[in-house]
Design a protein around this motif. Structure first.
Motif, short mmCIF file in Angstrom:
data_model
loop_
_atom_site.label_atom_id
_atom_site.label_comp_id
_atom_site.label_asym_id
_atom_site.label_seq_id
_atom_site.Cartn_x
_atom_site.Cartn_y
_atom_site.Cartn_z
N HIS A 221 0.83 -1.20 0.00
CA HIS A 221 0.00 0.00 0.00
C HIS A 221 0.88 1.26 0.00
O HIS A 221 0.72 2.14 -0.85
CB HIS A 221 -0.90 -0.05 1.24
N HIS A 225 1.80 4.54 -2.80
CA HIS A 225 1.88 5.99 -2.64
C HIS A 225 3.22 6.50 -3.16
O HIS A 225 3.30 7.53 -3.81
CB HIS A 225 1.74 6.38 -1.17
N GLU A 248 -5.34 7.39 -2.65
CA GLU A 248 -5.66 6.02 -2.22
C GLU A 248 -5.95 5.08 -3.39
O GLU A 248 -5.97 3.86 -3.21
CB GLU A 248 -6.81 6.03 -1.21
N SER A 251 -2.49 3.42 -3.98
CA SER A 251 -2.09 2.48 -2.92
C SER A 251 -2.95 1.23 -2.93
O SER A 251 -2.45 0.11 -2.76
CB SER A 251 -2.18 3.18 -1.57
ZN LIG Z 1 -2.97 5.15 1.97
#
Ligand SMILES: [Zn+2]
Length: 328
Positions: A221, A225, A248, A251
């Motif tokens: 995750h 990013h 998000e 990720s």
């Molecule tokens: Zn995140």
């Protein structure tokens, strides 16, 4: 200053805990990670010790929260926003209708999550059909998947490669150049995050790695990013900022690549654990985040009238959790 104080308090807090008759003082993230332990007694002991430890900092934490929220309310008003939520929506480039649609979808899905909690309670042998808070993250099934830090690197790099060579290279670079602070130690805060340093074209990742499958997923995750930041390296600095809904996406895509890869090579016991981890993660994003939304809404409402006491903050949080976790 209030934010700094809050971070300092929660990152240096030591938890008094007795394990196998031995009294210890452990950092908060270490104790919180015990929620993933196989031993049911340890999970319960850790949870109770965690709650007891918060009493040591509750007045200072409440003062910090009152300071932070008070400032947000004042500044939002002075800058002409309708409310603090209105400011957050504008910063996130999101319409209120979109947020409302998301919250409505979350509310509609709550009964399914409550059913999952009750099923998990049954699987863990609880007589009351409700899952205790300290067992939310309890492992179920027989599979015990562990990944050393080096194994997590190889697993992630290999499977990122099935999606994109560039993504895999980025992950290898982050690991090999020690851009990741993964160890748990005293004085370090819990959780995980990634910070993109646009000016040097690199990123730094903070995590608390213990070797569980869920930690590997978290690492994927955060690397997502980081890769997002890598894609923006040639953009002007002012062009490299983006709102959270977009952040998000990167990720969660990376998390999903890893989950699919893990599922493909898993035994049926392992597949059960991976899927359960998936639902558990979703329950945090839907049920727990919803409780925090309810809490924050109530705090903003009450904070307008004055500072909130420790007991009021506790009551508001408990009510928010009851409203979102329901009979689960
Ligand atoms: Zn995140």
């Amino acid at each position: 200053a209030w934010t700094k104080l809050h971070e300092m308090l929660t990152s240096t807090l030591l938890v008094d805990i007795t394990i196998d008759g031995e009294h210890k003082q452990l950092p908060l993230p270490v104790v919180r990670n015990m929620a993933n332990e196989k031993d049911p007694q340890l999970r319960k002991t850790a949870y109770e010790a965690e709650l007891a430890a918060y009493k040591k900092i509750d007045e200072a934490a409440a003062a910090s929260l009152n300071g932070i929220k008070g400032e947000v309310i004042t500044v939002a008003k002075l800058r002409g926003y309708e409310s603090p939520l209105d400011k957050t929506l504008q910063d996130s480039r999101m319409d209120r209708e979109t947020l409302e649609a998301m919250l409505q979808a979350m509310r509609e899905s709550l009964p399914s999550f409550h059913q999952y909690f009750r099923t998990k309670a049954k699987l863990l042998g609880h007589k009351s059909a409700q899952l205790p808070f300290y067992d939310l993250f309890a492992p179920v099934g027989e599979a015990d998947m562990r990944f050393s830090y080096e194994e997590s690197r190889d697993f992630i790099v290999k499977h990122f490669g099935s999606f994109s060579e560039k993504l895999a290279n980025y992950a290898a670079r982050a690991y090999d150049n020690q851009w990741i602070d993964a160890e748990i130690r005293e004085g370090k805060r819990g959780g995980a995050f990634c910070y993109n340093l646009h000016i040097v074209g690199e990123s730094r990742i903070m995590s608390n790695y213990t070797g569980s499958y869920s930690d590997v997923s978290t690492m994927a995750h955060e690397l997502g990013h980081g890769y997002h930041g890598e894609c923006l390296v040639n953009e002007a600095f002012l062009n490299s900022e983006y709102p959270m809904p977009i952040a998000e996406t990167a990720s969660i895509l990376c998390e999903t690549i890893i989950a699919n890869a893990a599922l493909e090579q898993a035994t049926s016991e392992e597949a059960f654990a991976i899927l359960e981890n998936d639902i558990s993660g979703a329950s945090q994003v839907i049920v727990d985040i919803y409780s925090r939304y309810l809490f924050e809404t109530a705090v903003f409402e009450r904070r307008t009238e004055g500072a909130l006491s420790v007991s009021t903050l506790n009551e508001l949080m408990l009510q928010a959790q009851k409203d979102s976790y329901g009979d689960g």
